[in-house]
Enzyme design. Structure first.
Site, PDB file in Angstrom:
ATOM      1  N   SER A  10       2.774   7.720  -2.099  1.00 42.45           N
ATOM      2  CA  SER A  10       1.472   8.290  -1.928  1.00 42.45           C
ATOM      3  C   SER A  10       0.241   7.373  -2.125  1.00 42.45           C
ATOM      4  CB  SER A  10       1.322   9.715  -2.629  1.00 42.45           C
ATOM      5  OG  SER A  10       2.397  10.662  -2.458  1.00 42.45           O
ATOM      6  N   CYS A  11       0.443   6.448  -2.829  1.00 50.79           N
ATOM      7  CA  CYS A  11      -0.532   5.253  -2.985  1.00 50.79           C
ATOM      8  C   CYS A  11      -0.824   4.275  -1.952  1.00 50.79           C
ATOM      9  CB  CYS A  11      -0.500   4.669  -4.464  1.00 50.79           C
ATOM     10  SG  CYS A  11      -1.473   3.491  -4.944  1.00 50.79           S
ATOM     11  N   GLY A  12      -1.883   3.958  -1.431  1.00 47.72           N
ATOM     12  CA  GLY A  12      -1.942   2.902  -0.437  1.00 47.72           C
ATOM     13  C   GLY A  12      -1.739   1.477  -1.063  1.00 47.72           C
ATOM     14  N   ARG A  15       1.983   0.914  -1.508  1.00 47.02           N
ATOM     15  CA  ARG A  15       2.782   1.033  -0.081  1.00 47.02           C
ATOM     16  C   ARG A  15       2.329  -0.726   0.303  1.00 47.02           C
ATOM     17  NH1 ARG A  15       0.408   6.040   0.721  1.00 47.02           N
ATOM     18  NH2 ARG A  15      -1.152   5.125   2.025  1.00 47.02           N
TER      19      ARG A  15
END
Length: 138
Positions: A10-12, A15
């Site tokens: 969920s974390c950019g 990712r």
């Protein structure tokens, strides 16, 4: 060489870091630490391998940091680790580990990868990190 990422999909930043690792042609071991949190020994080993203060591994944004008053300087490292074990969302992500060490955030992990980047890489927000020749853009 093995590469492991403690990842939150969920974390950019997490990712982007995973994509940077894959851009080097490496398929890391991915540990979604919110589903499979590290135990105390693992968390302590990660912090030691990063050679940073425990407080640098605690995430404030989007966590119970303020509610738990973790800015109080009287909390010991052991107590702060207790909080991270009780609330894994407090672990600042991602953490990447290889035989060369452990690091965060995204661009810092480039030092840990045994292979060069295979081509251009642009973060989700449009920031160019690696050029077409696989060199870091500063």
């Amino acid at each position: 060489m093995n590469v492991t990422i403690y990842h939150n999909p969920s974390c950019g930043t997490s990712r982007n870091t995973l994509a940077l690792i894959r851009n080097a042609g490496i398929e890391p071991t991915v540990i979604e630490y919110l589903k499979t949190p590290p135990n105390r020994a693992t968390l302590e080993a990660l912090i030691a391998k990063m050679a940073v203060p425990v407080r640098e591994v605690i995430r404030e944004k989007g966590t119970p940091y303020a509610e738990l008053r973790l800015d109080d300087p009287t909390w010991t490292d052991a107590q702060l680790i207790d909080f991270m074990l009780q609330h894994p969302i407090l672990i600042n992500r991602p953490i990447v580990v290889s035989d060369l060490g452990a690091r965060r955030p995204s661009e810092a992990v480039l030092e840990l990868l045994p292979a060069a980047q295979k081509g251009a890489f642009t973060k989700e927000d449009g920031e160019v990190v690696i050029d077409a020749e696989g060199r870091r853009v500063r």
